[in-house]
Enzyme design. Structure first.
Site, mmCIF file in Angstrom:
data_model
loop_
_atom_site.group_PDB
_atom_site.id
_atom_site.type_symbol
_atom_site.label_atom_id
_atom_site.label_comp_id
_atom_site.label_asym_id
_atom_site.label_seq_id
_atom_site.Cartn_x
_atom_site.Cartn_y
_atom_site.Cartn_z
ATOM 1 C CG ASP A 7 -5.757 5.223 -1.283
ATOM 2 O OD1 ASP A 7 -6.319 5.607 -2.338
ATOM 3 O OD2 ASP A 7 -5.279 6.020 -0.450
ATOM 4 N NE ARG A 8 -11.784 8.319 -2.432
ATOM 5 C CZ ARG A 8 -12.382 9.351 -3.025
ATOM 6 N NH1 ARG A 8 -11.654 10.239 -3.713
ATOM 7 N NH2 ARG A 8 -13.691 9.509 -2.938
ATOM 8 N N GLY A 49 1.352 4.945 0.008
ATOM 9 C CA GLY A 49 0.671 6.194 0.301
ATOM 10 C C GLY A 49 1.579 7.382 0.072
ATOM 11 C CG ASN A 50 0.092 11.085 -1.067
ATOM 12 O OD1 ASN A 50 0.600 11.231 -2.172
ATOM 13 N ND2 ASN A 50 -1.214 10.971 -0.898
ATOM 14 C CB THR A 51 2.924 9.737 4.797
ATOM 15 O OG1 THR A 51 2.149 10.929 4.605
ATOM 16 C CG2 THR A 51 3.895 9.954 5.947
ATOM 17 C CG ASN A 52 4.708 5.997 6.416
ATOM 18 O OD1 ASN A 52 5.912 6.221 6.492
ATOM 19 N ND2 ASN A 52 3.836 6.476 7.298
ATOM 20 C CB ILE A 53 5.955 2.125 0.978
ATOM 21 C CG1 ILE A 53 6.263 3.287 0.036
ATOM 22 C CG2 ILE A 53 5.618 0.863 0.179
ATOM 23 C CD1 ILE A 53 7.524 3.072 -0.803
ATOM 24 C CE LYS A 54 -0.439 -2.220 6.899
ATOM 25 N NZ LYS A 54 -1.866 -2.075 7.313
ATOM 26 C CG ASP A 63 -1.842 1.170 1.310
ATOM 27 O OD1 ASP A 63 -1.948 1.909 0.309
ATOM 28 O OD2 ASP A 63 -2.460 1.364 2.374
#
Length: 263
Positions: free
Chosen positions: A110-111, A8-13, A6
Site C-alpha cells: 500500500d505504501r 488493509g489491517n482493518t478493511n478490504i476495499k 486494497d
C-alpha cells in the site's frame, strides 16, 4: 472491468475500474477466516445492489498487508471469475523507479502504491506521503524516487480501539467530526473530541517537525487512508486524495502487465 483490491489491517476495499473511471467502492472488514465463497457472496450482493454485473470482471489487482486473507482472495478470483489476480509487492519498486533506502529493504504494498501515485500527481517534487490507515505512515521520498525516511505512529482506529481495550467505564465511541469547539461537558463527546483533535494534532505536529528537519527541501505533502477524509475540512496542512492508494495500485498493475507483455 477491473477489480482493484486494497487489503488493509482493518478493511478490504474493493474498487471497480470501468471505462477509464473509478466506479463503485465497497468495504468489507478484514478477517483472517473469511473464505473465498464468503467474499464472493458479499461482493455479489453489493454489486447486485448497485445494479452491476460483477461477472464482467476481466482482471484483478491486489495490494495486501494482511497475508492471512491472500489465499481466499486468490481462490475467489480463480474459482468464481476465472481470473488470476496480480499481487503487488515491494519487490516491484525498482521497476517503478522507486528506491527503498531504509534499514529494512521492504515496505507494504500500500505504501508503494501511495508513493507511485503521488509521484505521478507531483512529478519532480520532494514528497511527504502520509497514509492515515490503521497505522499512520509518513513517507519521505525525494524527487529521484528514493524513499529515505519514515515515521510510524498509531492510526485513528488504533486509538479508538485502545480506549475500548484499556478502560472499563468509558463509553464506546465512533469518531466523527466534532463541533469546532474542542471542550465538552459530556463524557462521550469529550472522548470523541480528544480522539479526533488529538490525532489531528499529532499528524500536524509530526509534519511540522519533519518540515523543520527537512528545511532545505520544499516538500509537497499529500495524505490518504481511511481516516484522511474525516479531516478534509479541518486542516490546511494536508492535501487529501482518498483514492491515492487505489490510483497507485492501478498504475502498478498496468506497468506489470505492460512489462509481462513486452517479454
Amino acid at each position: 472491468m477491473l477489480a482493484i483490491v486494497d487489503v488493509g489491517n482493518t478493511n478490504i476495499k474493493f474498487t471497480l475500474y470501468v471505462d477509464g473511471e473509478f466506479s463503485e467502492s465497497w468495504y468489507i472488514s478484514t478477517y483472517h477466516e473469511r473464505t473465498a465463497s464468503e467474499l464472493y457472496a458479499i461482493l455479489r450482493v453489493l454489486a447486485s445492489q448497485a445494479n452491476i454485473n460483477i461477472h464482467h470482471l476481466v482482471g484483478a489487482a491486489v495490494s495486501s498487508v494482511f497475508p492471512a486473507v491472500n489465499g481466499s482472495i486468490t481462490e475467489m478470483f480463480k474459482s468464481f471469475f476465472n481470473i488470476v489476480p496480480v499481487f503487488i509487492t515491494s519487490a516491484h519498486a525498482s521497476l517503478l523507479g522507486i528506491n527503498i533506502c531504509l534499514a529494512q529493504n521492504t515496505i507494504g504494498s500500500d505504501r508503494l502504491a501511495d508513493i507511485v501515485a503521488a509521484r505521478t500527481l507531483y512529478p519532480d517534487r520532494d514528497l511527504l506521503v502520509i497514509d492515515m490507515g490503521t497505522i499512520t505512515v509518513f513517507n519521505l521520498v525525494n524527487k529521484n524516487g528514493d524513499l529515505y525516511g519514515q515515521v510510524l505512529s498509531p492510526g485513528l482506529a488504533c486509538l479508538v480501539k485502545s480506549v475500548r481495550l484499556c478502560t472499563a467505564a468509558l463509553p464506546q465511541v465512533c469518531v466523527n467530526k466534532p463541533t469546532t469547539k474542542v471542550i465538552s461537558d459530556a463524557t462521550a463527546s469529550s472522548l470523541e473530541s480528544g480522539l479526533y483533535w488529538g490525532y489531528l494534532s499529532m499528524v500536524e505536529g509530526v509534519i511540522q517537525r519533519i518540515l523543520k528537519e527537512e528545511s532545505g527541501k520544499s516538500l509537497q505533502t499529500v495524505a490518504t487512508g481511511g481516516a484522511s477524509n474525516f479531516f478534509r475540512d479541518t486542516t490546511h496542512v494536508l492535501s487529501i486524495d482518498k483514492l491515492l492508494t487505489t490510483k497507485g495500485i492501478l498504475q502498478i498493475y498496468r506497468k506489470l502487465i505492460e512489462n509481462e507483455e513486452g517479454r
